[in-house]
Every structure is written in C-alpha cells, then in structure tokens.
Scaffold this active site. Structure first.
Site, PDB file in Angstrom:
ATOM      1  N   HIS A 211      54.097   8.796 110.951  1.00 40.28           N
ATOM      2  CA  HIS A 211      55.476   9.088 110.546  1.00 40.28           C
ATOM      3  C   HIS A 211      55.384   9.951 109.279  1.00 40.28           C
ATOM      4  CE1 HIS A 211      55.622   4.800 111.923  1.00 40.28           C
ATOM      5  NE2 HIS A 211      56.849   5.000 112.312  1.00 40.28           N
TER       6      HIS A 211
ATOM      7  N   ASP B 173      54.513   8.068 106.150  1.00 42.96           N
ATOM      8  CA  ASP B 173      53.149   7.536 105.982  1.00 42.96           C
ATOM      9  C   ASP B 173      52.261   8.512 105.226  1.00 42.96           C
ATOM     10  OD1 ASP B 173      54.089   5.733 107.900  1.00 42.96           O
ATOM     11  OD2 ASP B 173      53.104   6.802 109.545  1.00 42.96           O
TER      12      ASP B 173
HETATM   13  C1  XUL Z   1      57.731  -0.981 114.699  1.00 42.69           C
HETATM   14  C2  XUL Z   1      56.898  -0.032 115.442  1.00 42.69           C
HETATM   15  C3  XUL Z   1      56.792   1.343 114.872  1.00 42.69           C
HETATM   16  C4  XUL Z   1      56.820   2.418 115.896  1.00 42.69           C
HETATM   17  C5  XUL Z   1      56.875   3.812 115.317  1.00 42.69           C
HETATM   18  O1  XUL Z   1      57.753  -2.249 115.227  1.00 42.69           O
HETATM   19  O2  XUL Z   1      56.298  -0.362 116.430  1.00 42.69           O
HETATM   20  O3  XUL Z   1      55.618   1.387 114.139  1.00 42.69           O
HETATM   21  O4  XUL Z   1      55.699   2.346 116.709  1.00 42.69           O
HETATM   22  O5  XUL Z   1      57.963   4.000 114.502  1.00 42.69           O
END
Ligand code: XUL
Ligand code: CO
Length: 435
Positions: free
Chosen positions: A99, A102
């Site tokens: 993301h 991150d």
């Molecule tokens: C949250 C989750 C996230 C998604 C990406 O539970 O799984 O990490 O995978 O936003």
C-alpha cells in the site's frame, strides 16, 4: 547490503529430512508439479505492510519491534526498501505487494504524499530491475488515516470520496508503472459502525461508482492486470459491504462489473465470515471471479483477524485443490498477508515465518496435485453427477423443459428416485491419504 539479516545467505531447498532451521524442506521452486514449476503454480508474494511497516502493537500495547526505519522520513523509507528487497531475495519469492502508506511517510498535503510515493516508485523500479522480484499487486491504504474514519468511497462527505479517488488513481499509476499484475481494493472502512447513522443505498451507490471509475481508468491507461476486490465481513467496521465472495458477486452484478472485477480471497477473512477458505475459493471459481489469494490463518479461539502465517497442510491443500481445478492462478498469486506475533521481535523471525509458510503451501500444492493425479476423488464427483449427462436431464438444465412438462413426465414415468449415500466419511478418508 544492509546488515539487518546478519549476513544470512539465500535460503536453500534441502529436502524433507533437513534439520537446518533456515532451509526449505518442501518448497523446491523448480520441481515440476502437474507439468509446471512449483514457483509458477504458487506465485508467492510478501506483504510489505506486515513485515516492514507493522510495529508489533495490539489493542493493549504499542510497538514491540525495533526497526531502524521506524523513525524518520524518506531516508528511513529508502532503508526500509533496501531491507525489504533483501528479504525478498533471501527467500527467493518472485513477488511483493504494498500500500502507499507502507512505503512512504505521509506528506503534509495530498501532493506531497503523491510525490513521495513516486520517489519510492523510482527506487522500486531500480530494485525490480536489479533483483527480478516483481509486483503482484499494489493498493491504496484508505483506512488508517483519520480522514477515512467514516469510509473512503462510502463516506458521507463527497470531498473524502474525491480524496479517495485521487489516492486510488495515484496508486494505480504507480502499480502500472511498476508492471504490477493486479490492483487490489480492500474496503477497510467501507461499511458502518452503526446503521443508525448510515444511508445504506447511498453508500452502496458511491462504492459502485468508485469501482466503475477504477475499471474505466484501468482501460484508459492500458493497465493489463486484474482489478481485485478483497472481501471481509467486519473488522475494522462492525459490518463491511464486501462481506464475502457471494456478497461481492451480487454487488458486481448490480453495478455491471462482474466481467471486469475479480476477488482476492483471504483465509482469515473467510473464517470471520463463517466460511472455510476452500468454500470461498470454490464460490469464486463457480461464479467465474477467482483472482488471487491472501494466505494466512486466524487463531480459531480468539475470533480476530490475527493474520498468522499458515501452518495447516490439510486446510491449505483443499484450497489449492480448488485453485488447481479452476485452472490455477492467471494474474493472481499467493500473497502472505501474515505478520509475526508481537513477541517475535528479531529479524530472523521474519525468515522463520515465511519459510514455514512457503513449505506449508508447497506441501498443500503437492497434496492437491496428488489428489488430482490419483483421480479417484474427481471420478467420484463425476459419478455423483453422471445422471445429468442424460439427454432428458440436459434438456431440463438447458431450459428446454418447463415446470409443467417436467411434472407431466414425473407422473407419466412414475418416477420414484432412491436416495444414495453421500459417502462423506469415505471421502474424508480418501483425502487424508494425500494430505
Ligand atoms: C486487511 C487486509 C489488507 C488487505 C490489503 O485485513 O487483508 O491487508 O489485504 O489492503
Ligand atoms: Co488481505
């Protein structure tokens, strides 16, 4: 090279009898399984957020990990990227996922956050070229910042919707630039805390509009990857609209997106929704929207999304069975959306976690392949439904018979169908021979 992993060399495959802790016993990337290299079946990815951004907090206490990049700005982000790619290479995983939040520190404005994301993307571009590690998917964090507390696409404030749209665009742009093979949307705040303050139909229309714009933008920029929605029933909100695979399918149908969007299915989310993981995979395959998986496990007692590394071969095997039967991954892969326990504070724990998880998946894949190669199980299923191959049954299924025509035939032929055993115990014993 940073010294984060203390001079550790690449993790090697040593076979099932090895007693080296930092070695693979089952993941042998070049081994051929059902005619394909294990690496190409599994398509492992490491999640940047859990391994490099998460600090080890829980609802009762804060940071337990000490990572040199936790304090500081872009220099720290660069250091984090160095260590991340070092770990991808040590483990020999072909992919990673991230993301925006991150990988770069949040800026003081949207534009500054975007510039920082682009600067990190420049670094990633070089690292991808140097290491050969690729991007499985990119995504936007639309849930951590307080501006998203009442939702991103589903926020009552249209300016938050616009901010979310701009954030998604920025993340799609960098995902495209990095050659990402998918773009994921997990609606971490797309739901409600209380129905008392929520206009549900308005919010669903907002979410449908956002996803439609994402699909339009994908085509506009020529992004060839898949758009994936990640279902989860609750946590952080009390109720999330992307509850499970079947709910997401209904949503996609309503907004005409079922041929454009697939799902990224996570083990822990399936459990929270009251399903098994293989149920979710099989549902997605049946509906034609299977995309990718987030591999992990929940603690079965705590009832939270604990994001632990997988360690049950029988469970993983059943999931890979359904994935193989669906034709395997196309653009998707096995992303380890898993984090260490907060007492596992050493860098080496990151290696133990991933090595174990990769071995469990390799065993699961091999077990699933053995079930298919043996053929007894598939033959059982074929036989159970064999009656549907007759011309009369096909005519019923194809819509060539009406309810009253069928009713007339039942009386004419004096049909009296006899029950047959479902053979559950036999099938459980059969599957146990392979796992
Ligand atoms: C949250 C989750 C996230 C998604 C990406 O539970 O799984 O990490 O995978 O936003
Ligand atoms: Co996930």
């Amino acid at each position: 090279m940073s010294d984060f992993f203390n001079g550790q060399g690449k993790i090697a495959y040593e076979g099932p009898d090895s007693d080296t802790p930092l070695a693979f016993r089952h993941y042998n990337r070049d081994e051929i399984v059902l005619g394909k290299r294990m690496e190409d079946h599994l398509r492992f990815a490491i999640a940047y957020w859990h391994s490099f951004a998460w600090e080890g907090g829980d609802p009762f206490g804060g940071r337990t990990f000490e990572r040199p990049w936790f304090e500081g700005g872009m220099e720290a982000a660069q250091h984090k990227a160095d260590v991340a790619f070092e770990m991808f290479s040590l483990l020999g995983v072909p992919y990673f996922c991230f993301h925006d939040a991150d990988v770069r520190p949040e800026g003081e404005s949207f534009s500054q956050s975007k510039r920082r994301l682009e600067a990190i993307t420049d670094i990633f571009e070089q690292k991808i070229a140097q290491t050969g590690v690729k991007l499985l998917w990119g995504t936007a964090n639309l849930f951590s910042n307080r501006r998203f507390m009442a939702g991103a696409a589903t926020n009552p404030d249209p300016d938050v919707f616009a901010y979310a749209a701009a954030t998604i665009k920025a993340n799609m742009d960098v995902t495209h630039r990095l050659g990402g093979e998918n773009y994921v949307l997990w609606g971490g705040r797309e739901g409600y805390e209380t129905l008392l303050n929520t206009h549900m139909s308005q919010e669903l229309d907002q979410m449908g509009r956002m996803l439609s714009m994402v699909v339009d933008y994908k085509h506009k920029i020529g992004f060839k990857g898949a758009i994936l929605v990640e279902p989860k029933p609750q946590e952080p909100t009390k109720h999330q609209y992307d509850f499970d695979v079947a709910t997401v399918y209904g949503f996609l149908k309503r907004y005409g997106l079922e041929d454009e969007v697939k799902v990224n299915i996570e083990v822990g989310h399936a459990i929270l929704a009251g399903h098994t993981f293989e149920h979710e995979v099989a549902t997605a395959a049946a509906l034609g929207i299977f995309g990718s998986i987030d591999m992990n496990r929940n603690d079965y007692q705590s009832g939270w999304d604990t994001d632990q590394f997988p360690n049950s071969v029988p469970e993983v095997a059943l999931a890979y069975y359904h994935i193989l039967k669906a034709g395997g991954f196309a653009t998707g892969g096995t992303n380890f959306d898993a984090k260490l326990r907060r007492q596992s504070i050493d860098p080496i724990d990151l290696l133990h976690g991933h090595i174990g998880a990769m071995d469990v998946c390799a065993r699961g894949l091999k077990a699933a392949a053995a079930i298919i190669e043996d053929g007894t199980y598939d033959a059982y299923i074929d036989d159970r439904y064999a009656g549907w191959k007759t011309p009369e049954a096909q005519a019923m299924l194809n819509g060539e018979r009406s309810l009253d025509e069928i009713a007339a035939r039942v009386e004419r032929e004096g049909l009296d169908p006899q029950p047959r055993s479902g053979r559950q115990e036999y099938l459980e014993n059969l599957i146990n021979r392979f796992v």
